[in-house]
Design an enzyme around this catalytic site. Structure first.
Site, mmCIF file in Angstrom:
data_model
loop_
_atom_site.group_PDB
_atom_site.id
_atom_site.type_symbol
_atom_site.label_atom_id
_atom_site.label_comp_id
_atom_site.label_asym_id
_atom_site.label_seq_id
_atom_site.Cartn_x
_atom_site.Cartn_y
_atom_site.Cartn_z
ATOM 1 N N ARG A 107 0.844 -1.601 -0.102
ATOM 2 C CA ARG A 107 -0.069 0.118 -0.700
ATOM 3 C C ARG A 107 0.546 1.305 0.334
ATOM 4 N NH1 ARG A 107 -1.599 1.460 4.466
ATOM 5 N NH2 ARG A 107 -2.026 0.246 5.584
ATOM 6 N N TYR A 123 -16.605 17.557 -15.904
ATOM 7 C CA TYR A 123 -16.718 16.157 -15.093
ATOM 8 C C TYR A 123 -17.751 15.669 -14.093
ATOM 9 C CZ TYR A 123 -16.224 10.566 -15.178
ATOM 10 O OH TYR A 123 -16.135 9.646 -14.901
ATOM 11 N N ASP A 158 -6.821 19.133 -13.906
ATOM 12 C CA ASP A 158 -7.289 18.111 -14.056
ATOM 13 C C ASP A 158 -7.094 17.935 -15.794
ATOM 14 O OD1 ASP A 158 -8.795 15.967 -15.043
ATOM 15 O OD2 ASP A 158 -10.556 15.642 -14.198
ATOM 16 N N LYS A 213 -7.837 7.112 -19.321
ATOM 17 C CA LYS A 213 -8.642 7.597 -20.112
ATOM 18 C C LYS A 213 -7.211 6.854 -21.418
ATOM 19 C CE LYS A 213 -12.085 8.522 -18.075
ATOM 20 N NZ LYS A 213 -12.430 9.218 -17.444
HETATM 21 C C1 PLP Z 1 -13.247 9.853 -16.288
HETATM 22 C C2 PLP Z 1 -13.153 11.200 -15.546
HETATM 23 C C3 PLP Z 1 -12.823 11.603 -14.544
HETATM 24 C C4 PLP Z 1 -12.715 10.300 -13.608
HETATM 25 O O1 PLP Z 1 -11.905 9.368 -13.280
HETATM 26 P P1 PLP Z 1 -12.186 8.081 -13.244
HETATM 27 O O2 PLP Z 1 -10.556 7.050 -13.931
HETATM 28 O O3 PLP Z 1 -13.094 7.460 -14.033
HETATM 29 O O4 PLP Z 1 -12.423 7.798 -11.725
HETATM 30 C C5 PLP Z 1 -12.123 12.809 -14.064
HETATM 31 N N1 PLP Z 1 -11.539 13.728 -14.766
HETATM 32 C C6 PLP Z 1 -12.537 13.662 -15.855
HETATM 33 C C7 PLP Z 1 -11.995 15.083 -17.053
HETATM 34 C C8 PLP Z 1 -12.421 12.522 -16.785
HETATM 35 O O5 PLP Z 1 -12.753 12.570 -17.553
#
Ligand code: PLP
Length: 391
Positions: free
Chosen positions: A52, A104, A176, A201
């Site tokens: 962890r 998001y 982000d 992504k």
């Molecule tokens: C998918 C996404 C998230 C969340 O990520 P997860 O891996 O699904 O928890 C946050 N911000 C953006 C812009 C996203 O596309």
């Protein structure tokens, strides 16, 4: 080891943080599928005690990501939301957060249904102008949270402008960077304190992993990040870390094709008579095109559009007629995806809030993949032909 930090992006993507396995020379970082590590004597270990806290496969990935984002410290989590959760846990009750409004959906849900219960207050604003942000700042403001390009309407926030404002007011500034990836945009270089990724992504890139990450430069901030990562325990596993290390080796190549295909499709959509708006920061008439050009290397493969008449049924007809573009949540993989944000990714945002941020009922979002572009355009042509008949 060569000094990869001084080298260019593609070289870093392949080599940074990664070294031949000391035990065998294996060029690929092994999947250290282990929870614990044998100690020769009490406290006498090789730097790893419990997975962890630290795992060699995850460690290589964290170092690789830090290098790609021009940061010093990376931390990986079990999902993008777990990474965001870590940032919010740096705050305390009474603190306030200013965030972009077309966020998001999962981030919006985390802010408004979890952390608002812990005494943190959220303000949502378009952030089109720096003044909008400044107007919301008070002595309790502890964090500014930005997505750019925003999801799904591809608004652009001036990272440098917001970071100057945040610095002046001693506020933590997080970006982000999921949509842009470090290949296109590196917020730490523009003054942000924290970069966040849904690795799920583009970084993973193959739609086979759910994972998140944070990258920071400041040592005190890094200590806090690792303390929360270890204390809350939302870490990712070694197998997933291996898959992402492998995915990232082609990030620069994939992004080049995503951008090429994205540009062609954005222009194709713009000339289509059924379409009302096409949202893509590469258009010269995009309201923030100049800022996008300054802070991004290229414009990416995410495109949204909506229909004249804003007919949801017609939008459904299009997304359900596409064959190469698969109807699915998520984005950023090698395969092209299509989604209907109002009923999928953004369903958790209340309708008035959603419409205000431009997510209309006919809005369709494309994640343009790296297939041959003629096939993608052919697919769009046949789906639009069906939608014309329908209308
Ligand atoms: C998918 C996404 C998230 C969340 O990520 P997860 O891996 O699904 O928890 C946050 N911000 C953006 C812009 C996203 O596309």
């Amino acid at each position: 080891m060569a000094d990869y930090d001084k080298m260019s992006f593609g070289t870093k993507a392949i080599h940074a943080g990664v070294q031949a396995d000391p035990a065998t020379g294996a060029i690929m970082t092994p999947i250290y599928q282990t929870s614990t590590y044998v100690q020769e004597g009490v406290g006498n270990h090789k730097g790893y005690e419990y997975s962890r806290t630290l795992n060699p496969t995850r460690d290589a990935l964290e170092k690789n990501l830090a290098a790609l984002e021009s940061g010093k410290h990376g931390a990986c989590f079990g999902s993008g939301l777990a990474a965001i959760d870590c940032v919010l846990k740096m705050l305390k009750p009474g603190d306030e957060v200013i965030s972009t409004n077309d966020l998001y959906g999962g981030t919006y849900r985390l802010f408004t249904t979890i952390f608002s219960h812990y005494g943190i207050k959220f303000h949502f604003t378009p952030m089109g102008e720096i003044d909008d942000v400044e107007a919301l700042i008070n002595e309790k403001t502890a964090l500014i949270w930005v997505e750019t390009p925003t999801n799904p309407t591809m608004k652009i926030v001036d990272i440098k402008g917001v970071s100057e404002l945040a610095k002046k007011n001693d506020i933590l500034f997080a970006v982000d960077n999921t949509f842009a990836t470090p290949y296109l945009q590196r917020p730490l270089e523009l003054g942000a304190d924290i970069v966040m990724h849904s690795i799920t992504k583009y970084l993973g890139g193959h739609s086979d992993v759910v994972m998140g990450a944070l990258v920071v430069n400041d040592t005190a901030l890094a200590d806090e990040m690792y303390r929360i990562q270890n204390s809350s325990g939302a870490v990712c596993g070694p197998m997933d870390s291996f898959l992402v290390l492998r995915g990232i080796k082609t990030l620069h190549l994939r992004m080049q094709r995503h951008c090429e295909n994205g540009a062609r499709i954005a222009h194709w959509l713009k000339s289509n008579s059924l379409i009302q708006n096409v949202y893509w920061p590469g258009f010269e008439d995009h309201p923030k095109h100049e800022i996008a050009k300054q802070q991004m290397k290229d414009f990416g493969g995410m495109i949204s559009f909506d229909l004249k008449g804003d007919d949801q049924a017609q939008a459904y007809q299009i997304v359900e007629s596409l064959k190469v573009f698969k109807l699915a949540e998520s984005l950023g993989g090698v395969e092209s995806l299509v989604g209907h944000p109002a009923s999928m990714t953004h369903a958790s945002i209340p309708e008035p809030e959603r419409l205000k941020s431009g997510v209309s009922n006919s809005l369709i979002r494309l994640s343009v993949g790296v297939e041959d572009c003629d096939d993608l355009i052919g697919d769009l042509e046949q789906a639009f032909a069906k939608a014309v008949q329908y209308a």
